[in-house]
Design a protein around this motif. Structure first.
Motif, short mmCIF file in Angstrom:
data_model
loop_
_atom_site.label_atom_id
_atom_site.label_comp_id
_atom_site.label_asym_id
_atom_site.label_seq_id
_atom_site.Cartn_x
_atom_site.Cartn_y
_atom_site.Cartn_z
N ARG A 267 0.84 -1.20 0.00
CA ARG A 267 0.00 0.00 0.00
C ARG A 267 0.87 1.25 0.00
NH1 ARG A 267 -2.82 -3.91 2.31
NH2 ARG A 267 -5.06 -4.00 2.13
N ARG A 268 0.35 2.29 -0.68
CA ARG A 268 1.03 3.58 -0.69
C ARG A 268 0.00 4.70 -0.68
NH1 ARG A 268 5.86 5.80 -4.62
NH2 ARG A 268 6.53 7.40 -3.15
N PRO A 269 0.08 5.58 0.33
CA PRO A 269 -0.88 6.68 0.40
C PRO A 269 -0.52 7.80 -0.59
CG PRO A 269 0.64 6.81 2.25
CD PRO A 269 0.98 5.55 1.49
N PHE A 270 -1.55 8.55 -1.00
CA PHE A 270 -1.33 9.66 -1.92
C PHE A 270 -2.33 10.78 -1.64
CE2 PHE A 270 -4.37 6.87 -4.01
CZ PHE A 270 -5.36 7.76 -4.43
N LYS A 271 -2.04 11.94 -2.20
CA LYS A 271 -2.92 13.10 -2.12
C LYS A 271 -3.18 13.56 -3.55
CE LYS A 271 -3.36 16.96 0.97
NZ LYS A 271 -4.18 16.23 1.86
N VAL A 272 -4.42 13.92 -3.86
CA VAL A 272 -4.77 14.41 -5.19
C VAL A 272 -4.34 15.86 -5.29
CG1 VAL A 272 -6.66 14.88 -6.79
CG2 VAL A 272 -6.69 12.80 -5.41
N THR A 273 -3.55 16.17 -6.32
CA THR A 273 -3.08 17.54 -6.55
C THR A 273 -3.78 18.20 -7.73
OG1 THR A 273 -1.25 16.73 -7.90
CG2 THR A 273 -0.82 17.08 -5.55
N ASP A 274 -4.33 17.40 -8.64
CA ASP A 274 -5.06 17.90 -9.81
C ASP A 274 -6.13 16.86 -10.15
OD1 ASP A 274 -6.04 18.72 -12.29
OD2 ASP A 274 -4.06 19.22 -13.09
N ALA A 275 -7.35 17.11 -9.69
CA ALA A 275 -8.43 16.12 -9.84
C ALA A 275 -8.70 15.77 -11.31
CB ALA A 275 -9.70 16.62 -9.17
N ALA A 276 -8.53 16.71 -12.21
CA ALA A 276 -8.81 16.46 -13.63
C ALA A 276 -7.80 15.48 -14.25
CB ALA A 276 -8.81 17.77 -14.40
N LYS A 277 -6.59 15.45 -13.72
CA LYS A 277 -5.55 14.60 -14.29
C LYS A 277 -5.18 13.42 -13.40
CE LYS A 277 -3.31 18.36 -16.79
NZ LYS A 277 -2.07 19.13 -16.93
N ALA A 278 -5.88 13.21 -12.31
CA ALA A 278 -5.49 12.22 -11.30
C ALA A 278 -5.56 10.78 -11.85
CB ALA A 278 -6.33 12.36 -10.05
N ARG A 279 -4.38 10.16 -11.97
CA ARG A 279 -4.26 8.78 -12.43
C ARG A 279 -3.10 8.11 -11.71
NH1 ARG A 279 -7.50 8.24 -16.58
NH2 ARG A 279 -7.00 6.12 -17.18
N LEU A 280 -3.30 6.85 -11.36
CA LEU A 280 -2.23 6.01 -10.83
C LEU A 280 -1.79 5.15 -12.01
CD1 LEU A 280 -0.63 4.81 -8.37
CD2 LEU A 280 -2.44 3.09 -8.26
N ALA A 281 -0.54 5.32 -12.42
CA ALA A 281 -0.08 4.59 -13.61
C ALA A 281 1.38 4.21 -13.47
CB ALA A 281 -0.29 5.45 -14.86
N GLY A 282 1.73 3.09 -14.07
CA GLY A 282 3.11 2.62 -14.04
C GLY A 282 3.18 1.16 -14.42
N LYS A 283 4.13 0.46 -13.81
CA LYS A 283 4.31 -0.95 -14.14
C LYS A 283 4.89 -1.70 -12.94
CE LYS A 283 8.73 0.06 -16.23
NZ LYS A 283 9.53 0.09 -17.44
N ILE A 284 4.58 -2.99 -12.91
CA ILE A 284 5.11 -3.89 -11.90
C ILE A 284 6.01 -4.88 -12.63
CG2 ILE A 284 4.55 -5.59 -10.12
CD1 ILE A 284 1.66 -4.35 -10.15
N THR A 285 7.26 -4.97 -12.19
CA THR A 285 8.19 -5.96 -12.74
C THR A 285 8.46 -6.96 -11.62
OG1 THR A 285 9.16 -4.28 -14.17
CG2 THR A 285 10.43 -6.30 -13.85
N TYR A 286 8.33 -8.23 -11.93
CA TYR A 286 8.43 -9.25 -10.88
C TYR A 286 8.88 -10.58 -11.46
CZ TYR A 286 4.00 -10.92 -12.78
OH TYR A 286 3.03 -11.41 -13.61
N MET A 287 9.24 -11.47 -10.54
CA MET A 287 9.67 -12.82 -10.91
C MET A 287 9.29 -13.75 -9.78
SD MET A 287 13.53 -13.87 -11.90
CE MET A 287 14.04 -15.56 -11.94
N GLY A 288 8.89 -14.94 -10.11
CA GLY A 288 8.54 -15.92 -9.09
C GLY A 288 9.22 -17.24 -9.35
#
Length: 152
Positions: free
Chosen positions: A111-132
């Motif tokens: 988990r990671r907390p966040f604060k909205v700074t621009d409601a019109a552009k608010a998106r959580l985006a990126g990538k998860i790189t992993y191996m099992g």
């Protein structure tokens, strides 16, 4: 006629392995929950199949790939805390790599907390790189992209 038979056999040999790979031993679910009008928490849940494990965030050189949750493509939000797992990883000496490693061997949430700074552009985006891995084999490193709109 033989040409068609050979082409058919090659086609079957090329397609069958695609069906036998089955489901990935580690599956991710990314969610966003608003805790107030301008604050929220991003949650990354890893569903880990029995007998498998997901590697930790900081591993030594010469071993498997570390898990990386990259949120750098996020917009309209600022993170107010670090990414934290629900529990600490297990520390193990892995005989396959002959290294001391960390991993989670059952479902885990980060988990990671966040604060909205621009409601019109608010998106959580990126990538998860992993191996099992399990006791016999490892899945190749994988990358899963995520993009979640935040708010309305």
């Amino acid at each position: 006629m033989r040409r068609y038979l050979y082409a058919f056999i090659l086609l079957i040999c090329g397609v069958l392995p695609c069906f036998s790979q089955g489901e990935s031993p580690i599956r991710w679910q990314v969610t966003v929950k608003m805790t107030s009008a301008d604050s929220g928490v991003a949650t990354f849940k890893a569903r880990i199949s029995d007998g498998w494990h997901l590697y930790g965030f900081r591993l030594p050189e010469g071993g498997p790939k570390s898990t990386v949750i990259d949120m750098s493509q996020s917009t309209g939000i600022s993170f107010t805390g670090e990414l934290k797992p629900d529990r600490a990883p297990i520390k193990v000496h892995d005989t396959m790599f002959d290294l001391d490693l960390t991993w989670w061997d059952s479902d885990i949430a980060f988990r990671r907390p966040f604060k909205v700074t621009d409601a019109a552009k608010a998106r959580l985006a990126g990538k998860i790189t992993y191996m099992g891995c399990n006791d016999e084999t490892c899945s190749p490193p994988k990358t899963q992209a995520f993009d979640k709109k935040i708010g309305k």
